[in-house]
Enzyme design. Structure first.
Site, PDB file in Angstrom:
ATOM      1  N   ASP A  53       0.855  -1.193   0.000  1.00  0.00           N
ATOM      2  CA  ASP A  53       0.000   0.000   0.000  1.00  0.00           C
ATOM      3  C   ASP A  53       0.890   1.242   0.000  1.00  0.00           C
ATOM      4  OD1 ASP A  53      -3.215   0.550   1.052  1.00  0.00           O
ATOM      5  OD2 ASP A  53      -1.786   2.209   1.078  1.00  0.00           O
ATOM      6  N   GLY A  70     -15.689   2.638   3.882  1.00  0.00           N
ATOM      7  CA  GLY A  70     -14.436   3.358   3.669  1.00  0.00           C
ATOM      8  C   GLY A  70     -13.689   2.945   2.420  1.00  0.00           C
ATOM      9  N   SER A  99     -12.224   3.277  -1.098  1.00  0.00           N
ATOM     10  CA  SER A  99     -11.875   4.441  -1.917  1.00  0.00           C
ATOM     11  C   SER A  99     -11.443   4.067  -3.331  1.00  0.00           C
ATOM     12  CB  SER A  99     -10.765   5.249  -1.239  1.00  0.00           C
ATOM     13  OG  SER A  99      -9.585   4.483  -1.121  1.00  0.00           O
ATOM     14  N   HIS A 143     -10.345  -5.368  -3.045  1.00  0.00           N
ATOM     15  CA  HIS A 143      -9.001  -5.592  -2.523  1.00  0.00           C
ATOM     16  C   HIS A 143      -9.072  -6.014  -1.070  1.00  0.00           C
ATOM     17  CE1 HIS A 143     -10.074  -1.304  -2.300  1.00  0.00           C
ATOM     18  NE2 HIS A 143      -9.414  -1.256  -1.150  1.00  0.00           N
TER      19      HIS A 143
END
Ligand code: AMP
Length: 115
Positions: free
Chosen positions: A32, A94, A96, A101
């Site tokens: 990430d 949440g 985005s 994923h």
């Protein structure tokens, strides 16, 4: 770039770089870009599925593959003390990026409940 292509689809297609840590015929895993723990990896299907809510019965095996891949990556990255997998879904979840994923987080004790 095709209209509507997500950032993760662009990573799959090699259009933007990512720090890839694991890959199979069906999934890709990379660090990430904004890590929330010492280890923060995203495991994504190569097949485009917008979210868990959009997954179909036919995706059952693929969903299992994502989780087992997260387990394998956790082992490879030395998370023997434990880790967390998270799938954010939709606005309240949440999410985005509209490409399913699995977050793999570890390397420190993680608080609960999340925000
Ligand atoms: P979510 O909020 O559950 O949709 O998670 C999306 C994650 O993607 C966030 O943790 C972002 O930091 C991460 N992210 C966004 N763009 C990139 C990128 N180009 N490479 C790696 N991670 C990314």
């Amino acid at each position: 770039m095709a209209a509507g292509k997500t950032i993760f689809k662009r990573i799959i297609d090699g259009e933007i770089p990512a720090q890839i840590v694991y890959e199979t015929d069906r999934c890709l895993a990379f660090r990430d870009v904004n890590p929330q723990a010492p280890v923060h990896v995203l495991v994504i299907p190569k097949q485009e599925i917008a979210s868990l809510a959009e997954a179909a019965e036919a995706d059952e095996s693929l969903l299992g593959h994502l989780l087992l891949s997260a387990r394998t990556i956790a082992s490879q990255l030395g998370l023997e003390n434990g880790y967390r997998t998270v799938i954010n879904c939709g606005p309240d979840g949440g999410q985005s990026v509209d490409h399913l994923h699995v977050h793999l987080l570890g390397g420190r004790p993680l608080g609960w409940p999340p925000g």
